[in-house]
Design an enzyme around this catalytic site. Structure first.
Site, mmCIF file in Angstrom:
data_model
loop_
_atom_site.group_PDB
_atom_site.id
_atom_site.type_symbol
_atom_site.label_atom_id
_atom_site.label_comp_id
_atom_site.label_asym_id
_atom_site.label_seq_id
_atom_site.Cartn_x
_atom_site.Cartn_y
_atom_site.Cartn_z
ATOM 1 N N LYS A 187 41.207 109.508 65.193
ATOM 2 C CA LYS A 187 42.661 109.707 65.107
ATOM 3 C C LYS A 187 43.286 108.605 64.259
ATOM 4 C CE LYS A 187 46.921 109.124 67.553
ATOM 5 N NZ LYS A 187 47.236 107.916 66.765
ATOM 6 N N GLY A 239 43.725 97.678 66.727
ATOM 7 C CA GLY A 239 45.174 97.698 66.915
ATOM 8 C C GLY A 239 45.620 96.507 67.728
ATOM 9 N N SER A 240 46.695 96.686 68.447
ATOM 10 C CA SER A 240 47.274 95.546 69.143
ATOM 11 C C SER A 240 46.470 95.180 70.390
ATOM 12 C CB SER A 240 48.708 95.861 69.545
ATOM 13 O OG SER A 240 48.699 96.830 70.575
ATOM 14 N N THR A 241 46.585 93.924 70.796
ATOM 15 C CA THR A 241 45.919 93.471 72.013
ATOM 16 C C THR A 241 46.474 94.220 73.221
ATOM 17 O OG1 THR A 241 45.379 91.309 71.106
ATOM 18 C CG2 THR A 241 45.570 91.449 73.499
ATOM 19 N N GLY A 244 44.790 97.441 73.362
ATOM 20 C CA GLY A 244 43.395 97.152 73.696
ATOM 21 C C GLY A 244 43.205 96.966 75.187
ATOM 22 N N GLU A 261 39.025 95.788 68.144
ATOM 23 C CA GLU A 261 39.457 94.790 67.157
ATOM 24 C C GLU A 261 40.957 94.627 67.364
ATOM 25 O OE1 GLU A 261 37.420 93.273 65.289
ATOM 26 O OE2 GLU A 261 35.672 94.576 65.077
ATOM 27 N N CYS A 295 45.492 91.714 60.983
ATOM 28 C CA CYS A 295 45.233 91.076 62.272
ATOM 29 C C CYS A 295 44.642 89.680 62.093
ATOM 30 C CB CYS A 295 44.333 91.951 63.123
ATOM 31 S SG CYS A 295 42.944 92.615 62.226
ATOM 32 N N GLU A 392 51.802 87.098 67.770
ATOM 33 C CA GLU A 392 51.481 87.785 66.526
ATOM 34 C C GLU A 392 52.711 88.534 66.005
ATOM 35 O OE1 GLU A 392 48.683 91.103 66.667
ATOM 36 O OE2 GLU A 392 47.769 90.345 64.833
#
Lengths: 482, 287, 299
Positions: A187, A239-241, A244, A261, A295, A392
C-alpha cells in the site's frame, strides 16, 4: 572596471508530455487492475500547485481481503514453488523495465510528491532500479547469505510505504521480499500513490504471475486492514514512530513478523579539523535533501565552538544559493512540502522554536503563492531541552548547537530516543572510528551524509526501528531460518 | 558427640555484582517434591528490577567495549568455574527432581554452552560483518553491535541449562542482561550467580532475579531503558503482553518456546544476532 | 611563517569536492540565461598562444581575432586579453592598440619556473617595460612539494613587486601539486603574497584545470575575501575547450563567489580553442541551427 552583470538562470522545466497518466487508477490485485469494492476513489494532488493529478481507488476491508487472498494463493501455488533462479529473472525484468521508463517515473514522482526533479531523476528512480537489480541476484544465492542455515520464505508480506520516497521505498520493500520468495500486498501512501500504481503496470508488463505483487491504494484504514489481516504473515513498514508503535501493538500475540523503519533525529557532528566547505555542503545535504522529509535527516547539528561562527555563516550563505520553487524545474534544489498537513506541522515546530527562544535564520527565497512551501530554516541558540531539538520535524528545519569536547558531543548525540543515523566530520581517522563506534545509530556517515546504496543496510536503533533494509541484512527480515 | 549442624545456603538476588536480599523483604517458600527441604527464595520486586536495570545500563558500555578476546576469555572462565562447582549444582539439580543421569547431562551441557559461545565471542562479528560494494567512491561496512540491555524471562522448566542458554549468547554479543530465573526451579540461579561473581564478569553485566513471572513480566517488558525483551515460554497472554509493552519504546522482542534446551540446535550464532543491532559506516575514498 | 599545513590552510575532502562539482554542473542553463552566459564567457577569455613556434605573424593574427571574433554577428564582446610569451609582448601591444584588450605575458621561466630568482625578476621587469598589462608567473613547484613554503611565498612577493602596476596572475600548476590540500595551501600562499589572480595551470601539464581544483581555488578566494575583504581573481587554464564547460564554470563562480566575480576583472578563461566553440553556440542560439567549424575563423 567592467560592470558586473546579474546573471539569473532561466526556467528549465522538465517536460510532462512524455508521461502517461490516466484520470483514474484502480487496484492491482491478482495481476489485474480492478475497481474497488468500496466504489470509492480519492484525489491525489500536486503539492506544488494544489491541482488534482488523478484519482485512485480507496481500498476497504473487502478489497484488502481480495488482495491478501490473491497473494496467499500465488504464494502457495506459484511463487514458493518456483525455482529461485526463475524468481530472480522476474525481478531483473522489473529492474530493466523500470530503467527504460526512468524519465517518466521521475516526472510522476515529482508531480505527485513535490520533490525536485533533480532528486527524483538522480536519486529516487535510479536507486529504485538498482535495488531491484541487487536483490534479483540474491534470489538463487540465499544459502550464501545465511551460513549454516536454510532460508525459507515467510509467506504473505503486507508492506506499507511512506510518502517521502514513494517509489524508492516500494523498491526497498518489494525487491528483497520477492527475492526471498514471499508474495506481497503493498500500500503506497495516501498522498503519493502514483508511482506505485505505475509500478504495478510494469509488474504486469514483466509478466509476473498474478497475485505475487498486489498494489492497493487507500487511506489509513486500508493500512490498518493490512496490519490486522489474519492471513498476512509479515508487516514491513516505513513511517513515523507513532504508527510503528501502533503496528507493534496491533500485531502483538498474532505471531506476525515485522520490520519497521521509523523516525529519527540524527546528530551531525562537525569537528574543528573538518574540511569545512565539504562539511557545509554535507549539512545542506543532510537537512535540505528532499525538503527534509527524510527519516535519517541530520536535523541536529553539533558544531565545535571554535568554528561555529564560520560554519554558521557559510551555511547561511549557502542557503541563499538554494533554489526553491517549481519541482519540475531542473535547477530546483528545494521543492514543495508534501502535503498541507506536513506543512502545518513544520510551521508549528518553527513557531515552537521561536517561542522557545531560538534564533531563526531563513533563506530569503521567495515562495510560490500556490501550493505548500517552506523556506530552508536554521535555528541557533537552542539546547538539548528544546523540543525542536528533541522531536522529529520532518521538514527543512535544522537545530544547531555548539560543543567543546568529543565526549560531550557523543553524549549529546546519544541523548535521544531515536537512533537511525548520524554524521561526523573530521580529518582525523582515529577520531572517526571513536565517534562512529560510540554513536548509537544504524547508519553513520563519516565525512559525508545521506548516501544510499542497495548493497548498504539501512535501519535504526532504539525508537528508530527494528530490522534493516538493504544489503545481505535486508534479506533477514523476509526469511525464516531453519 | 552431637551431630554437626549443616550450614544452609541463603538464596539471594544478584544485582550489580552483589548479593542483596530483595528490597521488598518478601520471600517465596520453595519445597522439594519430597517436602524435605524448604528454601526461602527472594521474591524479587519491581524495585529490584529497577536497580538491576540501572546497574545493567551502567555496565553495558564497558562490557561492550571490552575486547572480543577478553569477553571470550571471561565466558570460558565461566565454564571453568562451573566445572569446579559441579558438586554443588549436582546437589541442587537433584533436589529439584532430576535423576543423576539428567543432572550430569544438564551440567555438562551448561558448561559446554559457555565454551561454545566463548568461541563465538571473537568470531561472530567476523562472520556476520560485511564490506558492501557501493556504487560510489566510498568505503562502506556493516558490523553487528550489541543492542545494549536485555531483559529476559528465563525458561521455566530447567533450572540451569535454560538460563545458561539465554545468558551466554546475550553476553557473548556484548550486551548486559537482567534475567528472571525459572520460577519453578530457582535454586541453581544464585549458585550460578556465584560462578559469575568469581569469573571476572564485570558488575552489572549479568543480573539475576528470582520471583514471580506474573508479577515482574509487566515491568520487564515496559521498562523504557530495555533495548530487547527476551521471553521464554508458551503462555499466550504473557507473550501478547510482552509484545504490546515492547511497543512503548520499540524494543526488540525475542521469544523462545519451552523446548528441550539440551539439543545442539539450541546453540547458534544466530542467537547472538538476535540481540545485535546492525551498524553501517560510510567513508569517502580519496586523497 | 607558513610551515605546517594544518595551521594555515583548510583541509579539502576530494570526494566531497567532486560531489559538489557534480551538483553544480548539473544545473541546466537554457534560453536567455545561456545566451547571456556565452557572451560573458567570451569577454572573459585570455586568448592564448604559448608555443615554441610562435612568431610575430601568428601573434598579429591572433590579436586581430581578439577584437573581431565573428564580425558577421553583431553585439559580440572582445576577449579580455591576449596571452603570449615575453618576446611577443611588443608585437601584441602594438597590434592591440586602441582595442582595450590587455596584453598578458607569461614570465618567470614559464612553464617550468626552473630559473634563478633574479632571472625571473628580470624577465618580469622586462615584459612590464614592454607594455604587458598582466603577468602570469609560475610558482616553484619543486620547492613547494618539498615543504619550502616560505621560499615560494617570498618569490611570489618579489615578483609582485617587480610587476609594478601590472596585474599578477600566479600559476599554481595544480597538475603537479596533485592533492586538493596542496592546491588550497598554494592558493592561500599566493593570495597572501600578493597575487591579483590565481591561475590553475600552464596548459603544459596534464591534468590542467579540473573542476575540483577550480572549486577548491574559488573557495580559497572566498575565505580570503572573508578574512581580508580583498577580491582575488581566478583563472582556470587548459582543458577548457567547450562552451558547455565554460557555462558550467560560470555556474560554479556564481554559486560560490557570487555575481561580483562574473566579470573579466575577476574571472578569466585561459584557452585557445574555447572562443570558437562559444561563438558557434551563440550563433546556434540565435539561428536555431547547429553550426559547422568551417564558418568560424581559426586564428
Amino acid at each position: 572596471m567592467s560592470k558586473t552583470i546579474k546573471w539569473e538562470y532561466s526556467p528549465a522545466p522538465e517536460g510532462t508530455d512524455r508521461i502517461q497518466l490516466k484520470e483514474q487508477y484502480d487496484l492491482f490485485i491478482g495481476g489485474k487492475f480492478v475497481a474497488p469494492k468500496s466504489r470509492q476513489y480519492f484525489d491525489t494532488i500536486n503539492p506544488s500547485n494544489e491541482k488534482k493529478i488523478a484519482q485512485v481507488a480507496d481500498a476497504d476491508q473487502s478489497d484488502v481481503n481480495r488482495a491478501v487472498a490473491s497473494a496467499k494463493k500465488a504464494y502457495n501455488n506459484v511463487w514458493s514453488k518456483m525455482a529461485p533462479k526463475e524468481r530472480g529473472k522476474y525481478i531483473f525484468r522489473i529492474a530493466r523495465l523500470l530503467q527504460e521508463r526512468a524519465r517518466e517515473f521521475s516526472v510522476i514522482e515529482t508531480l505527485d510528491g513535490g520533490k525536485p526533479i533533480r532528486e527524483s531523476r538522480d536519486v529516487d528512480v535510479p536507486l529504485s532500479v538498482a535495488h531491484f537489480f541487487y536483490y534479483a541476484g540474491w534470489a538463487d544465492k540465499l544459502e550464501y547469505a545465511f551460513p549454516g542455515r536454510k532460508a525459507k520464505p515467510i509467506g504473505v508480506a503486507g508492506q506499507i510505504i511512506p510518502w517521502n520516497f514513494p517509489l524508492l521505498m516500494a523498491a526497498w520493500k518489494l525487491a528483497p521480499a520477492l527475492a526471498t520468495g514471499n508474495t506481497v500486498v503493498l500500500k503506497p501512501a495516501e498522498t503519493t500513490p502514483l508511482t506505485a500504481v505505475k509500478l504495478a503496470e510494469i509488474i504486469q508488463e514483466a509478466d509476473l504471475p498474478p497475485g505475487i505483487v498486489n498494489i492497493i491504494t487507500g487511506t489509513e484504514k486500508t493500512g490498518q486492514a493490512i496490519v490486522n489481516h489474519a492471513d498476512i504473515n509479515k508487516i514491513a513498514f516505513t513511517g513515523s514512530t507513532e504508527v510503528g508503535k501502533y503496528i507493534m501493538k496491533a500485531v502483538a500475540g498474532s505471531g506476525k513478523k515485522y520490520n519497521l523503519e521509523l523516525g529519527g533525529k540524527a546528530a551531525n557532528i562537525i569537528f574543528e579539523d573538518a574540511a569545512i566547505d565539504q562539511a557545509v555542503e554535507g549539512i545542506i545535504n543532510s537537512i535540505f535533501f528532499n525538503q527534509g522529509h527524510v527519516c535519517c535527516a541530520g536535523s541536529r547539528l553539533y558544531v565545535q565552538e571554535g568554528i561555529a561562527d564560520e560554519v554558521i555563516s557559510k551555511l547561511q550563505k549557502r542557503m541563499e544559493t538554494l533554489i526553491v520553487g517549481d519541482p519540475l524545474d531542473k535547477n530546483t534544489d528545494i521543492g514543495a512540502i508534501n502535503s498541507k498537513m506536513q506543512l502545518d506541522k513544520i510551521k508549528m515546530y518553527v513557531n515552537l522554536g521561536l517561542d522557545e527562544g531560538g534564533s531563526i535564520y531563513q533563506s530569503s527565497c521567495s515562495l510560490p503563492k500556490k501550493g505548500y512551501w517552506h523556506a530552508p530554516t536554521i535555528f541557533t541558540d537552542v539546547s538539548q531541552s528544546n523540543r525542536i531539538v528533541q522531536e522529529e520535524i520532518f521538514g527543512p528545519v535544522l537545530a544547531i548547537q555548539t560543543f567543546r569536547t568529543v565526549d560531550e558531543v557523543i553524549t549529546k548525540a546519544n541523548n535521544s530516543p531515536y537512533g537511525l543515523s548520524g554524521g561526523v566530520w573530521t580529518d582525523k581517522g582515529s577520531k572517526i572510528f571513536k565517534v562512529t563506534k560510540d554513536i548509537r545509530a544504524g547508519v553513520i556517515w563519516a565525512n559525508t551524509f545521506n548516501k544510499f546504496d542497495p548493497a548498504s543496510p539501512f535501519g535504526g536503533y532504539k525508537e528508530s526501528g527494528i530490522g534493516s533494509e538493504g544489503g545481505i541484512e535486508g534479506l533477514s527480515d523476509y526469511v525464516n531460518l531453519v | 558427640m552431637s551431630k554437626r549442624i549443616d550450614i544452609q545456603k541463603t538464596y539471594k538476588l544478584f544485582i550489580d555484582g552483589k548479593f542483596p536480599r530483595t528490597e521488598s523483604g518478601r520471600y517465596i517458600k520453595w519445597t522439594d517434591s519430597n517436602n524435605t527441604t524448604v528454601v526461602n527464595i527472594c521474591r524479587g520486586s519491581r524495585k529490584d528490577f529497577r536497580n538491576a536495570m540501572v546497574s545493567a545500563r551502567k555496565a553495558s558500555r564497558s562490557w561492550a567495549c571490552r575486547t572480543a578476546y577478553n569477553r571470550a576469555q571471561i565466558l570460558y572462565r565461566i565454564g571453568e568455574i562451573l566445572e569446579g562447582r559441579r558438586d554443588q549444582f549436582m546437589a541442587e539439580l537433584t533436589l529439584q527432581g532430576l535423576t543423576k543421569k539428567q543432572t550430569a547431562s544438564e551440567i555438562d551441557q551448561s558448561i559446554d554452552r559457555f565454551i561454545y559461545y566463548a568461541g563465538w565471542a571473537d568470531k561472530y562479528q567476523q562472520v556476520f560483518s560485511h564490506v558492501n560494494p557501493v556504487s560510489m567512491p566510498y568505503f562502506n561496512f556493516t558490523v553487528p553491535e550489541a543492542t545494549g540491555v536485555v531483559a529476559a524471562i528465563a525458561p521455566n522448566d530447567t533450572s540451569l541449562l535454560g538460563m545458561v542458554s539465554i545468558i551466554a549468547p546475550v553476553i557473548a554479543g556484548g550486551n548486559s542482561i537482567v534475567i528472571l530465573a525459572s520460577e519453578s526451579f530457582p535454586l541453581c540461579s544464585i549458585t550460578f550467580a556465584e560462578v559469575l561473581h568469581t569469573s571476572d564478569v564485570p558488575a552489572g553485566a549479568v543480573n539475576i532475579l528470582t520471583g514471580y513471572r506474573s508479577e515482574l513480566i509487566e515491568h520487564f517488558s515496559s521498562h523504557m531503558d530495555v533495548n530487547a525483551i527476551l521471553y521464554c515460554g508458551d503462555n499466550g497472554v504473557d507473550k501478547k503482553l510482552v509484545e504490546t509493552n515492547a511497543a512503548l519504546n520499540v524494543k526488540h522482542v525475542i521469544q523462545f518456546p519451552e523446548q528441550n534446551w539440551a539439543k545442539d540446535e539450541h546453540q547458534s550464532p544466530y542467537h547472538i544476532l538476535k540481540c545485535q543491532e546492525t551498524k553501517t559506516t560510510w567513508h569517502p575514498i580519496g586523497v | 611563517m607558513v610551515k605546517s599545513k594544518n595551521s594555515t590552510s583548510q583541509v579539502i575532502d576530494q570526494i566531497g569536492t567532486q560531489e559538489r562539482v557534480a551538483r553544480l554542473f548539473s544545473r541546466s542553463i537554457k534560453k536567455e540565461s545561456k545566451v547571456q552566459a556565452l557572451h560573458l564567457a567570451l569577454s572573459m577569455i585570455d586568448l592564448t598562444t604559448l608555443e615554441g613556434k610562435d612568431s610575430s605573424g601568428k601573434v598579429k593574427q591572433l590579436c586581430y581575432k581578439a577584437s573581431h571574433l565573428h564580425d558577421s554577428f553583431s553585439g559580440l564582446p572582445n576577449v579580455a586579453a591576449i596571452c603570449v610569451y615575453p618576446t611577443m609582448v611588443p608585437v601584441a601591444k602594438k597590434a592591440l592598440e586602441g582595442t582595450g584588450i590587455n596584453v598578458a605575458s607569461v614570465a618567470t621561466a614559464f612553464p617550468s619556473g626552473m630559473a634563478d630568482l633574479q632571472a625571473k625578476l628580470d624577465e618580469v621587469k622586462s615584459v612590464v617595460e614592454d607594455g604587458a598589462d598582466e603577468v602570469d608567473m609560475v610558482i616553484s613547484r619543486g620547492e613547494f612539494l618539498r615543504g619550502e613554503y616560505e621560499y615560494v611565498s617570498d618569490e611570489i612577493a618579489q615578483v609582485k613587486e617587480a610587476c609594478g602596476n601590472a596585474h599578477l596572475k600566479v600559476i599554481l600548476e595544480t597538475g603537479e601539486l596533485v592533492t586538493l590540500d596542496n592546491v588550497r595551501l598554494a592558493s592561500d600562499l599566493a593570495m597572501e603574497a600578493g597575487a591579483d589572480f590565481i591561475k590553475t595551470s600552464t596548459g603544459k601539464v596534464s591534468p590542467a584545470a579540473t573542476p575540483s581544483v577550480v572549486l577548491t581555488m574559488l573557495e580559497a578566494i572566498k575565505d580570503y575575501q572573508i578574512k581580508t575583504g580583498k577580491k582575488i581573481g581566478m583563472k582556470p587554464a587548459g582543458g577548457i575547450g567547450t562552451a558547455k564547460q565554460a557555462v558550467q564554470y560560470l555556474v560554479m563562480i556564481k554559486e560560490t563567489l557570487g555575481n561580483d566575480w562574473l566579470s573579466p576583472d575577476l574571472f578569466r578563461f585561459g584557452a585557445s580553442s574555447l572562443a570558437n566553440d562559444v561563438l558557434m553556440q551563440i550563433v546556434k542560439q540565435s539561428t536555431g541551427h547547429y553550426q559547422s567549424k568551417d564558418y568560424f575563423s581559426i586564428d
